[in-house]
Write a protein that holds these residues in place. Structure first.
Motif, mmCIF file in Angstrom:
data_model
loop_
_atom_site.group_PDB
_atom_site.id
_atom_site.type_symbol
_atom_site.label_atom_id
_atom_site.label_comp_id
_atom_site.label_asym_id
_atom_site.label_seq_id
_atom_site.Cartn_x
_atom_site.Cartn_y
_atom_site.Cartn_z
ATOM 1 N N ARG A 78 0.791 -1.246 0.186
ATOM 2 C CA ARG A 78 -0.017 -0.014 0.030
ATOM 3 C C ARG A 78 0.816 1.176 0.098
ATOM 4 N NH1 ARG A 78 -4.894 -1.858 4.238
ATOM 5 N NH2 ARG A 78 -6.204 -2.869 2.402
ATOM 6 N N LEU A 258 -15.270 -0.437 2.433
ATOM 7 C CA LEU A 258 -13.836 0.274 1.768
ATOM 8 C C LEU A 258 -13.398 -0.662 0.657
ATOM 9 C CD1 LEU A 258 -12.087 1.333 5.123
ATOM 10 C CD2 LEU A 258 -12.856 2.740 3.298
ATOM 11 N N HIS A 259 -13.611 -2.016 0.809
ATOM 12 C CA HIS A 259 -13.030 -2.832 -0.341
ATOM 13 C C HIS A 259 -13.788 -2.741 -1.720
ATOM 14 C CE1 HIS A 259 -10.403 -6.660 -1.235
ATOM 15 N NE2 HIS A 259 -11.218 -6.632 -2.227
ATOM 16 N N SER A 261 -15.690 -0.191 -2.341
ATOM 17 C CA SER A 261 -15.633 1.078 -3.104
ATOM 18 C C SER A 261 -14.441 1.325 -3.941
ATOM 19 C CB SER A 261 -15.445 2.243 -2.062
ATOM 20 O OG SER A 261 -14.361 2.275 -1.197
ATOM 21 N N HIS A 262 -13.328 0.659 -3.350
ATOM 22 C CA HIS A 262 -11.870 0.476 -4.199
ATOM 23 C C HIS A 262 -12.105 -0.279 -5.301
ATOM 24 C CE1 HIS A 262 -7.474 1.256 -4.342
ATOM 25 N NE2 HIS A 262 -7.580 -0.099 -4.901
ATOM 26 N N LEU A 287 -11.236 8.582 -3.592
ATOM 27 C CA LEU A 287 -11.829 7.017 -3.087
ATOM 28 C C LEU A 287 -10.320 6.126 -3.162
ATOM 29 C CD1 LEU A 287 -15.358 6.903 -4.372
ATOM 30 C CD2 LEU A 287 -14.694 7.050 -1.866
ATOM 31 N N TYR A 291 -9.050 4.132 0.457
ATOM 32 C CA TYR A 291 -9.039 2.744 1.125
ATOM 33 C C TYR A 291 -7.847 1.948 1.907
ATOM 34 C CZ TYR A 291 -9.116 -2.429 0.523
ATOM 35 O OH TYR A 291 -8.847 -3.712 0.788
ATOM 36 N N HIS A 295 -8.410 1.661 5.750
ATOM 37 C CA HIS A 295 -8.226 0.275 6.088
ATOM 38 C C HIS A 295 -7.268 0.188 7.010
ATOM 39 C CE1 HIS A 295 -7.924 -4.031 5.235
ATOM 40 N NE2 HIS A 295 -9.044 -3.970 5.741
#
Length: 322
Positions: A78, A258-259, A261-262, A287, A291, A295
């Motif tokens: 990330r 979140l997952h 939306s990503h 967006l 995430y 997250h």
């Protein structure tokens, strides 16, 4: 870069005309970079904290638990993803189009790798927390810790293969991005790369997303059922066990939102229908970086060991600064 003429005489803006474009979208460019930078700073700090805490534990104990290894790999992927997304924005705004293909391949690799790691993390939590009387689930529950290193290697191998496929069409994809992001009425150059490759990209992300949904659904089902059972057995309405289960359900639901939306943002970018500076583009970029930031922050708070070590590390840093 010389002008590239399509069948309908639409052109990709050259580096020389980049400054006029930036003047037209200067305010939106600044807003996009500021919001993205704020999210990236938050995400890099949170993920850097996860890596640092687990690295210190590895140095002290000379070994690392399967969960800590998975969290560290997720955090590292990330960090690279967020930094590369900022670099990608800077390239587009600066007009240095020749660097775009390599940047796109790196973003696709780190994004897919991070989604796989997040998926295996949800599977790990599901097998460790839930109790489902099925032979396959019980088999996975007993072996998930030993499977984590192999899952990490498999994710790297899968992401590398798909990225190698993307690299063969990276320049054509980057031209499509320039056409659709920078021009209002641009015609695509190569329909195969424009439509086939995005479909392949979406398909490669759908598999980890479906595994993630399955693990989350099983975990939520177990926690809700277990919470209702505890409520019926408990004498008080606000027992610590019920509160912990409610917190766990809310955390998992936040992971799901979140997952999802990503995943949808990745699909939206694949359509390549947004112009830089538009509201849709700003929302998608925001967006995309939210995430891996939010997250990771939630992961720190829901992990007692990580939360305590992170708090100790932050207190030590604050005392050192004084």
């Amino acid at each position: 870069m010389t002008e590239i003429v399509s069948k309908n005489a639409s052109v990709v803006p050259t580096g020389k005309s980049g400054f006029s474009l930036l003047k037209m979208i200067g305010a939106d460019r600044t807003l996009t970079l500021l919001l993205t930078a704020a999210q990236v700073l938050t995400g890099v700090s949170a993920n850097g904290l996860i890596v640092t805490v687990n690295a210190i534990g590895l140095i002290k104990q000379r070994k690392i638990a399967a969960l800590d290894l998975l969290l560290s790999c997720l955090a590292i992927s990330r960090i690279f993803l967020q930094l590369d997304m900022v670099f990608f924005l800077m390239i587009i705004f600066s007009g240095k189009e020749f660097i775009i293909p390599a940047t796109i391949v790196i973003i696709l690799f780190t994004n897919e790798l991070g989604l796989w790691f997040a998926t295996w993390l949800s599977v790990f939590y599901c097998t460790k927390i839930a109790s489902i009387p099925h032979w396959l689930f019980l088999w996975l529950k007993m072996r998930i810790s030993r499977l984590v290193p192999w899952l990490i290697v498999g994710s790297l191998f899968h992401s590398a293969i798909t990225s190698a496929i993307y690299s063969q069409h990276a320049w054509a994809i980057s031209k499509g991005i320039l056409f659709n992001f920078l021009l209002k009425n641009a015609t695509q150059i190569n329909e195969k790369e424009t439509y086939v490759m995005p479909i392949f990209f979406i398909a490669s992300l759908t598999l980890p997303f479906l595994i993630f949904l399955t693990a989350v659904a099983l975990l939520i089902f177990f926690l809700v059922k277990h919470s209702l059972r505890m409520r019926m057995m408990a004498t008080g309405a606000g027992s610590p066990g019920q509160s912990a289960h409610t917190s766990a359900v809310l955390s998992i639901l936040s992971f799901l939102v979140l997952h999802f939306s990503h995943y949808m943002v990745a699909i939206c970018f694949c359509t390549q229908k947004y112009q830089i500076g538009s509201l849709s583009f700003l929302l998608c970029m925001l967006l995309a970086v939210v995430y891996p930031s939010i997250h990771s922050i939630i992961l720190i708070f829901v992990n007692p060991k990580l939360k305590q070590n992170a708090k100790t590390l932050l207190l030590g840093l604050c005392k050192g600064c004084q």
